[in-house]
Design a protein around this motif. Sequence first.
Motif, PDB file in Angstrom:
ATOM      1  N   UNK A 267      55.172  25.007  16.518  1.00 17.19           N
ATOM      2  CA  UNK A 267      54.805  24.858  15.321  1.00 17.19           C
ATOM      3  C   UNK A 267      55.017  23.536  14.702  1.00 17.19           C
ATOM      4  N   UNK A 268      53.870  22.567  14.578  1.00 21.70           N
ATOM      5  CA  UNK A 268      53.947  21.264  14.155  1.00 21.70           C
ATOM      6  C   UNK A 268      54.081  21.339  12.406  1.00 21.70           C
ATOM      7  N   UNK A 269      54.935  20.871  11.832  1.00 21.65           N
ATOM      8  CA  UNK A 269      54.883  20.562  10.302  1.00 21.65           C
ATOM      9  C   UNK A 269      54.419  19.087   9.937  1.00 21.65           C
TER      10      UNK A 269
ATOM     11  N   UNK B 121      64.280  26.446  18.790  1.00 25.78           N
ATOM     12  CA  UNK B 121      64.748  25.165  18.756  1.00 25.78           C
ATOM     13  C   UNK B 121      63.833  24.346  17.755  1.00 25.78           C
ATOM     14  N   UNK B 122      64.383  23.184  17.238  1.00 27.93           N
ATOM     15  CA  UNK B 122      63.667  22.389  16.181  1.00 27.93           C
ATOM     16  C   UNK B 122      63.982  20.947  16.686  1.00 27.93           C
ATOM     17  N   UNK B 123      62.876  19.968  16.909  1.00 34.29           N
ATOM     18  CA  UNK B 123      62.877  18.538  17.098  1.00 34.29           C
ATOM     19  C   UNK B 123      62.614  18.071  15.638  1.00 34.29           C
TER      20      UNK B 123
ATOM     21  N   UNK C 199      58.922  16.898  14.127  1.00 31.14           N
ATOM     22  CA  UNK C 199      58.290  17.817  13.207  1.00 31.14           C
ATOM     23  C   UNK C 199      57.906  19.090  13.691  1.00 31.14           C
ATOM     24  N   UNK C 200      58.699  19.569  14.812  1.00 28.98           N
ATOM     25  CA  UNK C 200      58.092  20.661  15.622  1.00 28.98           C
ATOM     26  C   UNK C 200      59.194  21.556  15.793  1.00 28.98           C
ATOM     27  N   UNK C 201      58.785  23.046  15.539  1.00 32.89           N
ATOM     28  CA  UNK C 201      59.913  23.822  15.844  1.00 32.89           C
ATOM     29  C   UNK C 201      59.136  24.768  17.068  1.00 32.89           C
ATOM     30  N   UNK C 202      60.182  25.057  18.200  1.00 27.90           N
ATOM     31  CA  UNK C 202      59.757  26.018  19.216  1.00 27.90           C
ATOM     32  C   UNK C 202      60.222  27.376  19.299  1.00 27.90           C
ATOM     33  N   UNK C 203      59.546  28.163  19.949  1.00 27.78           N
ATOM     34  CA  UNK C 203      60.053  29.499  20.251  1.00 27.78           C
ATOM     35  C   UNK C 203      59.852  29.815  21.609  1.00 27.78           C
ATOM     36  N   UNK C 204      60.811  29.706  22.341  1.00 21.00           N
ATOM     37  CA  UNK C 204      60.769  30.104  24.076  1.00 21.00           C
ATOM     38  C   UNK C 204      60.984  31.580  24.073  1.00 21.00           C
TER      39      UNK C 204
END
Length: 123
Positions: A22-24, A70-72, A76-81
């Motif tokens: 997810x890019x914010x 996780x959040x980078x 500005x990106x959120x991940x869900x593995x």
Amino acid sequence: QVQLVESGGGLVQPGGSLRLSCVASGSISNIYVMGWYRQPPGKQRELVASVAPGGRKNYLDSVKGRFTISRDNAKNTLYLQMNSLKPEDTAVYYCAADRAPYCSNDGSGVDYWGEGTLVTVSS
């Protein structure tokens, strides 16, 4: 305003893995907590996982040990593995961001939403 764009959904067999992104963009300095919600067919929306800027994470009991959020902040990106996927994980997954320090369990009051990405777990 904040815009959230998800990607990474699709069809996967039981036991398989997917990673959602997810890019914010926009006024992201207003964001505090970010999270992933899902809405299975015919069911209510539920909080899957959330992460605060300091790294505090929260998970739905049924995904603990299988999903990792996780959040980078640099990207500005959120991940869900998502690993060891089960048919009951089938749902539309939504990225969410809020100015509050936490995400509500049912999504009420969340400030910003993505449009959702479909995850289907089926053989």
